[in-house]
Design a protein around this motif. Structure first.
Motif, PDB file in Angstrom:
ATOM      1  N   ASP A 297       6.571  27.982  37.353  1.00 53.71           N
ATOM      2  CA  ASP A 297       6.529  28.260  35.922  1.00 53.71           C
ATOM      3  C   ASP A 297       5.690  27.187  35.227  1.00 53.71           C
ATOM      4  O   ASP A 297       6.082  26.010  35.203  1.00 53.71           O
ATOM      5  N   PRO A 298       4.546  27.540  34.652  1.00 49.90           N
ATOM      6  CA  PRO A 298       3.687  26.517  34.028  1.00 49.90           C
ATOM      7  C   PRO A 298       4.344  25.825  32.834  1.00 49.90           C
ATOM      8  O   PRO A 298       3.945  24.722  32.466  1.00 49.90           O
ATOM      9  N   ALA A 299       5.350  26.464  32.226  1.00 49.32           N
ATOM     10  CA  ALA A 299       6.009  25.868  31.067  1.00 49.32           C
ATOM     11  C   ALA A 299       7.126  24.901  31.450  1.00 49.32           C
ATOM     12  O   ALA A 299       7.680  24.221  30.581  1.00 49.32           O
ATOM     13  N   LEU A 300       7.452  24.835  32.735  1.00 54.74           N
ATOM     14  CA  LEU A 300       8.566  24.004  33.173  1.00 54.74           C
ATOM     15  C   LEU A 300       8.199  22.523  33.090  1.00 54.74           C
ATOM     16  O   LEU A 300       7.211  22.081  33.693  1.00 54.74           O
ATOM     17  N   SER A 301       8.987  21.747  32.373  1.00 51.72           N
ATOM     18  CA  SER A 301       8.770  20.301  32.283  1.00 51.72           C
ATOM     19  C   SER A 301       9.623  19.585  33.312  1.00 51.72           C
ATOM     20  O   SER A 301      10.544  20.169  33.902  1.00 51.72           O
TER      21      SER A 301
ATOM     22  N   LEU B 271       0.629  17.061  39.404  1.00 49.75           N
ATOM     23  CA  LEU B 271       0.927  16.431  40.685  1.00 49.75           C
ATOM     24  C   LEU B 271       2.422  16.346  40.930  1.00 49.75           C
ATOM     25  O   LEU B 271       2.887  16.529  42.062  1.00 49.75           O
ATOM     26  N   TRP B 272       3.219  16.102  39.887  1.00 53.11           N
ATOM     27  CA  TRP B 272       4.664  15.961  40.100  1.00 53.11           C
ATOM     28  C   TRP B 272       5.262  17.243  40.652  1.00 53.11           C
ATOM     29  O   TRP B 272       6.212  17.186  41.463  1.00 53.11           O
ATOM     30  N   LYS B 273       4.708  18.395  40.262  1.00 55.55           N
ATOM     31  CA  LYS B 273       5.225  19.666  40.780  1.00 55.55           C
ATOM     32  C   LYS B 273       4.870  19.848  42.251  1.00 55.55           C
ATOM     33  O   LYS B 273       5.689  20.335  43.051  1.00 55.55           O
ATOM     34  N   ARG B 274       3.651  19.469  42.627  1.00 55.94           N
ATOM     35  CA  ARG B 274       3.273  19.557  44.042  1.00 55.94           C
ATOM     36  C   ARG B 274       4.135  18.617  44.886  1.00 55.94           C
ATOM     37  O   ARG B 274       4.623  18.980  45.961  1.00 55.94           O
TER      38      ARG B 274
END
Length: 513
Positions: A266-270, A458-461
């Motif tokens: 989800d691109p909106a996920l922080s 990067l944090w999501k990867r």
């Protein structure tokens, strides 16, 4: 498709049919079970990609079964069988010992890429037994190996198509029947490569030289090799040659870990939103733990995963301190990571021997105790098929703020090791453990840095790769604290046995390896 007992999703079926079409063009017809001799001049590369839970491993396993049933010979790093004009072969590869062992545990006879780039030189007696087990020769009569031992080998091979495993059942070890290693000169045929997101350009080129037909299985959401600027080798293929598995398969015991992994899309996920999701998941399912400290007991067998090297070093020092490890020696049970083989070029054969036993860069190892000679260590190589070895070692212990590591002991040259109680997420890629601890303060630091990789934060990867390393239980550690161990370090779970050292004589008669 009618030969498969599993039910594929539409995207799996399309990928299976696409790979089957490629195989048919090169003379392996899975529908009719017909194989023709290999013709030179063909070059085919396909990729099957999808996120965790999309069914890549199931598809790979079913393609392997279909090829095996069609009469294609399975090549491993331990046995190839006799060359024949009409022979077709398949090798199933992974970049690391651990990744290969994950496939083997699921019934897929995988080996490492390194083991396929180099071929074993066999003892003649081993060849006779292996050919018999593979159905290529009559049962041998062997001095020193009685009928009962051969019966055990045969019974094992009927259940597990592993020549080394069968010989182990007969009481033999790899060192009994493999006398050396050499760089592969002859090409092979069909190659399947799992965890192909880890391949760098040079490895990919080496594989293309060996396999005229190559199928890559990979996860586009993982981290690319550090030297490739966020790019994975399968992303360079023409789009028609890339088959995407988009459906995430639900299982009887749905995994909350996979749910968290896919929420990252989800691109909106922080970061804050994600951490709340982890905390909520921990309240519903004990397979997710929202932890306030790192568990030192778990670090002995599954490293804490971090982003920053400074964090890795601090956690390692805390681990050693809490177990009371002396600064000038290792304790049995301490985890290590192979940092490469430090041997001069003239000892290339010995380097191949060590690497063939699983001591490749990045291999996870547990220290069993000192060897019989100064500088030697008895080691258990995690994921290796013949895991217990003795080798000359150079062990490096890093300290915060120190540029050079402390070396508690070392042979003049040999296998180099770093401590393995904590590793970076990049190095953890391709491995899996039952329990995985992710050091969340590092992920938060990556989120605050605002770095991107291939258009994705990067944090999501990092988070995706880290949490999908967990097979059963995920620990999301929110504080920089370490729990005291409940048990002393031990090697009892590894069933350590004495391993004969690998020997190499120098001109001055000093034994190095």
């Amino acid at each position: 498709m009618s030969k498969n007992v599993v039910t594929f999703s539409d995207d799996q079926a399309e990928a299976f049919d696409a790979v089957s079409s490629v195989l048919k063009r090169v003379g392996v017809d899975l529908d009719d079970g017909f194989i023709a001799p290999l013709e030179e001049g063909h070059s085919n590369v396909r990729a099957v990609i999808g996120k965790a839970g999309s069914g890549k491993t199931l598809l790979l396993a079913e393609l392997y079964k279909a090829l095996d049933e069609a009469g294609v010979d399975i090549v491993s790093g331990d046995y190839e069988g006799k060359k024949r004009a009409d022979r077709r072969t398949l090798a199933i590869l992974a970049p690391t010992n651990k990744a290969a062992s994950v496939l083997r545990n699921r019934g897929v006879p995988a080996t490492t890429i390194h083991r396929i780039l180099y071929t074993p030189v066999y003892d003649p007696d081993y060849e006779r037994i292996a050919e018999w087990l593979a159905g290529e020769a009559d049962r041998p009569e062997m001095e020193g190996l009685g009928p009962d031992a051969l019966d055990r080998a045969y019974a094992f091979y009927q259940l597990n198509k592993s020549i080394p495993g069968a010989l182990a059942a007969a009481g033999l070890r790899g060192s009994d029947f493999i006398t050396g290693w050499k760089r592969r000169e002859d090409p092979l045929d069909i190659g399947f490569v799992d965890e192909s997101s880890m391949l760098d350009k040079k490895q990919f080129e080496d594989l293309q030289e060996i396999f005229p037909t190559l199928v890559l299985f990979g996860d586009p959401a993982q981290l690319a090799p550090v030297n490739q600027a966020g790019s994975m080798v399968f992303e360079q293929l023409p789009k028609p040659d890339i088959h995407i598995l988009s459906r995430i398969h639900r299982q009887e015991n749905d995994s909350p870990i996979l749910d968290l992994a896919h929420a990252l899309a989800d691109p909106a996920l922080s970061y804050d939103d994600f951490e709340r999701m982890v905390e909520d998941a921990s309240k519903r399912d004990d397979r997710v733990v929202y932890a306030t400290r790192v568990e030192s007991d778990l670090m002995a067998r599954s490293p804490a995963l971090v982003w920053r090297n400074a964090t890795r070093i601090r956690l390692i020092q805390a681990f050693r301190n809490v177990y009371g490890a002396p600064a000038d020696e290792l304790m049995a049970g301490e985890p290590l990571i192979c940092d490469g083989i430090e041997l001069p070029a003239k000892h290339r054969k010995k380097r191949l021997d060590l690497e063939a036993r699983g001591l490749i860069k990045g291999a996870q190892v547990v220290y069993l105790g000192p060897g019989r000679k100064p500088g030697f260590s008895r080691l258990h190589v995690m994921g290796a098929q013949d895991p217990n070895i003795s080798a000359a070692s150079i062990v490096k212990i890093e300290f915060p703020g120190e540029e050079e590591p402390f070396i508690p002991f070392a042979a003049r040259m040999g296998a180099a090791f770093l401590h393995g109680a904590a590793v970076t997420i990049h190095k953890a890629q391709g491995s899996q453990w039952e329990n995985v601890q992710v050091f969340a303060p590092d992920i938060f630091a990556a989120a605050r840095a605002g770095r991107m990789e291939a258009g994705i934060p990067l944090w999501k990867r990092l988070t995706y790769v880290a949490i999908t390393r967990a097979e059963k239980r995920l620990f999301w550690v929110t504080r920089a604290r370490l729990a005291k161990p409940e048990n002393a370090l031990s090697v009892a779970d590894l069933k350590a046995i004495e391993a004969a050292p690998l020997s190499l004589q120098m001109q001055d008669d000093d034994t190095l390896i």
